[in-house]
Design an enzyme around this catalytic site. Structure first.
Site, PDB file in Angstrom:
ATOM      1  N   SER A 468       0.811  -1.207   0.000  1.00 32.11           N
ATOM      2  CA  SER A 468       0.000   0.000   0.000  1.00 32.11           C
ATOM      3  C   SER A 468       0.854   1.270   0.000  1.00 32.11           C
ATOM      4  O   SER A 468       1.474   1.595  -1.001  1.00 32.11           O
ATOM      5  CB  SER A 468      -0.953  -0.047   1.200  1.00 32.11           C
ATOM      6  OG  SER A 468      -2.165   0.583   0.918  1.00 32.11           O
ATOM      7  N   ASP A 479      10.395   5.442 -10.013  1.00 32.55           N
ATOM      8  CA  ASP A 479       9.964   6.076 -11.261  1.00 32.55           C
ATOM      9  C   ASP A 479      10.729   7.371 -11.539  1.00 32.55           C
ATOM     10  O   ASP A 479      11.014   7.696 -12.699  1.00 32.55           O
ATOM     11  CB  ASP A 479       8.463   6.355 -11.218  1.00 32.55           C
ATOM     12  CG  ASP A 479       7.637   5.075 -11.259  1.00 32.55           C
ATOM     13  OD1 ASP A 479       8.178   4.052 -11.720  1.00 32.55           O
ATOM     14  OD2 ASP A 479       6.474   5.092 -10.814  1.00 32.55           O
ATOM     15  N   LYS A 493      -0.859  -4.396  -3.252  1.00 30.45           N
ATOM     16  CA  LYS A 493      -2.174  -3.870  -2.864  1.00 30.45           C
ATOM     17  C   LYS A 493      -2.308  -2.442  -3.375  1.00 30.45           C
ATOM     18  O   LYS A 493      -1.719  -1.518  -2.824  1.00 30.45           O
ATOM     19  CB  LYS A 493      -2.371  -3.900  -1.348  1.00 30.45           C
ATOM     20  CG  LYS A 493      -3.762  -3.399  -0.937  1.00 30.45           C
ATOM     21  CD  LYS A 493      -3.906  -3.328   0.564  1.00 30.45           C
ATOM     22  CE  LYS A 493      -5.299  -2.832   0.930  1.00 30.45           C
ATOM     23  NZ  LYS A 493      -5.544  -1.448   0.500  1.00 30.45           N
TER      24      LYS A 493
END
Length: 688
Positions: A468, A479, A493
């Site tokens: 999460s 990224d 999740k």
């Protein structure tokens, strides 16, 4: 930003989804639904239809999933129902959708009453045969995982399955040193306890089991809580429980640990993992180990709980291990959840590579926490993950650390706002995460603090139980190419839940006390547009893992929402990491996997665990099982001896006030992550 906290909450807890048990039996011979159950069923179905993220009609297709869920909840190991029972239930397979909408719960209660009858018969058989003198010289085996086995065609087949089951349990006790009389006594008490537990089922238990079969057909994080269990849920969320700080769940005859609360004794011990199964509980250092196989999860919890400062010992069957495998015993001192222990903390580790001495700051973040009152007041010095890590960074920089590693292993999530603001300490601004709701509306959440608190080399360590909010943070660092992600693939999740009382959806207050519903309302996406659902975060440098995605994580849940992708956010990558660096790091990592004895040993352990987990059958022959046990003990002793020789006198500086040496660490993966951080620095310098 304050709206984020109010709208989106990332549950840290893996919530209870299996059967719970009441304390009083209904007065009627067969359990029946109440008027409150009928009312709740209608409300729940309407909420799922109108508000759940998954825009799926409750139709015949979903009805079939509900049917399968309910049968699996009751008899997932195919140890009670007969093939003829399942055939008789088939008439309900495509009716449960319409019946649930109408509040008609008769099929569910009918199936349960047959189940209870079958369980009673099995336990009578077991108690009649625990005194059998089994032939442990005979070559035979037990299919302990019967999920893909057929249902027994008749009672004789079930008797044979149970004969072998009882024999296996007797053999386990014999291998642990128990004599015949002790074995009979333990098994008799086990099945009598099981029999007593079954007699305590009430209609609330049946309703909760069935409604969770309905809710989990939509997705695994959508759950119903009865009024009683709703109180427990809210109490757990307060993080004020005394005990060992673990969430328990029924798993057939076992009680399974589903979540460790950061700051609790179980979490702090480092010896207990999610998915471990509790097989015994003992009080104090010398108390008798009580066998708790077949106990209700709430009764096991009652044995584990106790006054602060007292000692409890747990006997555990490790996660993924087959019945009959080596148990482990863990000693814990009961305590309240220590909020200070669940906060971010740091240490400085010394490491020498190529004649160069390094000081590395290791920041452990067990949870994404936030003091809501302090946050709402608008001050800057409230307790939060970001504020604590900001202070830690300043302290580490004052010690002239050469790089920082964030350890997010076993961090199951927390507050979304903290995942975003923590990312902002290491990023120069920009979108951190995207959220899409059930109307396909996409909201981008940005780091509002321009500039980085820390600009030096960094990596982030994750594992299978990082979920999460952890995945949002690690995904953003990856990224933006701000740091290197190392470890295991994360949980996957990528969904957001809301928790509401059923009474909130009524125009008039109900005379009956109603339960809670936790349901999925949105999904998370990385700045690249990729969902974190299922895939989570794949490390740049991936370590060998005990757990596969099919066994643990979102991908192990059949009803999990699918992975998908949306448009990328507008973001600009940094130059801390490039493909050349990753290739060189990967090469060095693979070389150490071949040369570092600690990593070689760890890989052998993982291979052995995977091999055991792949087994579907277990021998019931004493000599074969004794050899397996002896071989395991020998490998364990040899490993400990080699480790002692390897470490030797290299711990001389372990007590240094300025930090710990790398040799002082028992955590092989933490060591490897530190070495990779040193490699990063060397590669970066060579690149200029």
């Amino acid at each position: 930003m304050k709206m984020i906290k109010k709208l989106l909450w990332l549950p840290m807890v893996i919530f209870f989804t299996g059967p719970t048990f009441g304390t009083e039996r209904d007065s009627t011979e067969y359990l029946q639904p109440t008027a409150a159950h009928i009312k709740e069923s209608k409300i729940i179905v309407q909420i799922l239809d109108y508000f759940h993220y998954r825009e799926t009609d409750l139709d015949d297709s979903l009805s079939s999933v509900i049917f399968n869920n309910f049968i699996e909840t009751l008899d997932g190991n195919k140890s009670y129902f007969l093939e003829s029972d399942i055939k008789s239930f088939e008439k309900y397979r495509y009716e449960l959708d319409n019946r649930s909408k109408e509040g008609d719960l008769i099929p569910a209660f009918y199936i349960f009453n047959i189940y209870k009858k079958r369980v009673d018969a099995r336990l009578e058989y077991a108690l009649a045969h625990v005194t059998d003198k089994f032939d442990f010289d005979k070559k035979e085996s037990l299919a302990f995982d019967r999920e893909k086995e057929p249902y027994a065609k008749n009672v004789a087949e079930l008797d044979e399955i149970w004969r072998k089951t009882i024999k296996n349990q007797a053999l386990q006790l014999k291998l642990s040193g128990s004599e015949y009389d002790k074995i009979v006594d333990v098994l008799t008490k086990r099945y009598e306890r099981f029999q007593s537990n079954v007699s305590k089922y009430n209609s609330n238990d049946v309703f909760e089991m069935f409604m969770n079969s309905v809710t989990e057909a939509f997705d695994p994080h959508t759950n119903y809580f009865t009024p009683l269990n709703a109180e427990d849920f809210q109490m757990q969320s307060s993080k004020s429980l005394e005990g060992i700080g673990a969430t328990l769940q029924q798993d057939n005859d076992f009680t399974k640990i589903t979540e460790l609360r950061p700051g609790g004794p179980a979490f702090l011990s480092g010896e207990i993992q999610a998915e471990d199964r509790v097989t015994g509980v003992a009080q104090g250092a010398d108390g008798e180990m009580i066998d708790v196989v077949g106990w209700r999860s709430d009764e096991v919890a009652g044995q584990i709980r106790g006054p602060k400062g007292t000692l409890v010992r747990l006997q555990l069957l490790p996660a993924g291990a087959s019945p009959g495998s080596e148990m482990k015993e863990v000693m814990l001192v009961r305590d309240k959840i220590k909020l200070d222990e669940s906060r971010a903390k740091s240490k400085v580790v010394k490491y020498t590579e190529g004649g160069i001495d390094y000081n590395f700051g290791i920041i452990t973040v067990p949870d994404f926490y936030l003091d809501p009152e302090g946050y709402d007041q608008g001050g800057e010095d409230y307790t939060s993950t970001t504020n604590d890590v900001r202070k830690i960074i300043k302290e580490l920089e004052a010690e002239n650390v050469d790089g920082i590693m964030l350890d997010l292993r076993n961090n199951g999530g927390g507050q979304l706002v903290e995942a975003i603001s923590l990312s902002g300490l290491f990023l120069p601004g920009g979108t951190v995460v995207q959220v899409k709701d059930s109307r396909a509306q996409i909201q981008k959440y940005d780091d509002e603090n321009k500039g980085m608190t820390y600009e030096g080399p960094m990596n982030v360590m994750i594992n299978r139980f990082s979920a999460s909010a952890s995945e949002i943070f690690a995904g953003a660092i990856q990224d933006y190419k701000r740091g290197v992600i190392v470890g295991e693939q994360s949980y996957g999740k990528g969904t957001v839940q809301n928790v509401r009382g059923l009474e909130d959806f009524l125009r008039q207050k109900s005379e009956d006390k109603l339960g809670l519903l936790k349901f999925t309302i949105a999904k998370f996406y990385r700045v690249t547009g990729s969902s974190t659902q299922h895939k989570g975060v794949t490390p740049d440098i991936e370590y060998p893992s005990v757990y596969s995605a099919d066994e643990f994580g979102e991908s192990s849940k059949p009803s999990a929402l699918p992975w998908d992708k949306i448009a990328s956010a507008d973001f600009k990558t940094l130059d801390y990491v490039d493909q050349n660096m990753l290739s060189m790091l990967e090469k060095r990592h693979k070389q150490r996997l071949k040369e570092d004895q600690t990593l070689i040993d760890l890989q052998e352990d993982i291979s052995e665990l995977r091999k055991n987990r792949a087994r579907k059958y277990i021998s019931l022959n004493y000599d074969e099982r004794k050899k397996e046990q002896d071989d395991f003990e020998k490998r364990k002793r040899d490993r400990e001896l080699k480790a002692t020789v390897r470490i030797g006198d290299s711990l001389d500086d372990a007590s240094s006030s300025n930090g710990r040496s790398l040799a002082d660490m028992k955590d092989a993966y933490l060591k490897e992550s530190i070495k990779l951080l040193a490699d990063q620095i060397v590669i970066k310098k060579k690149r200029g």
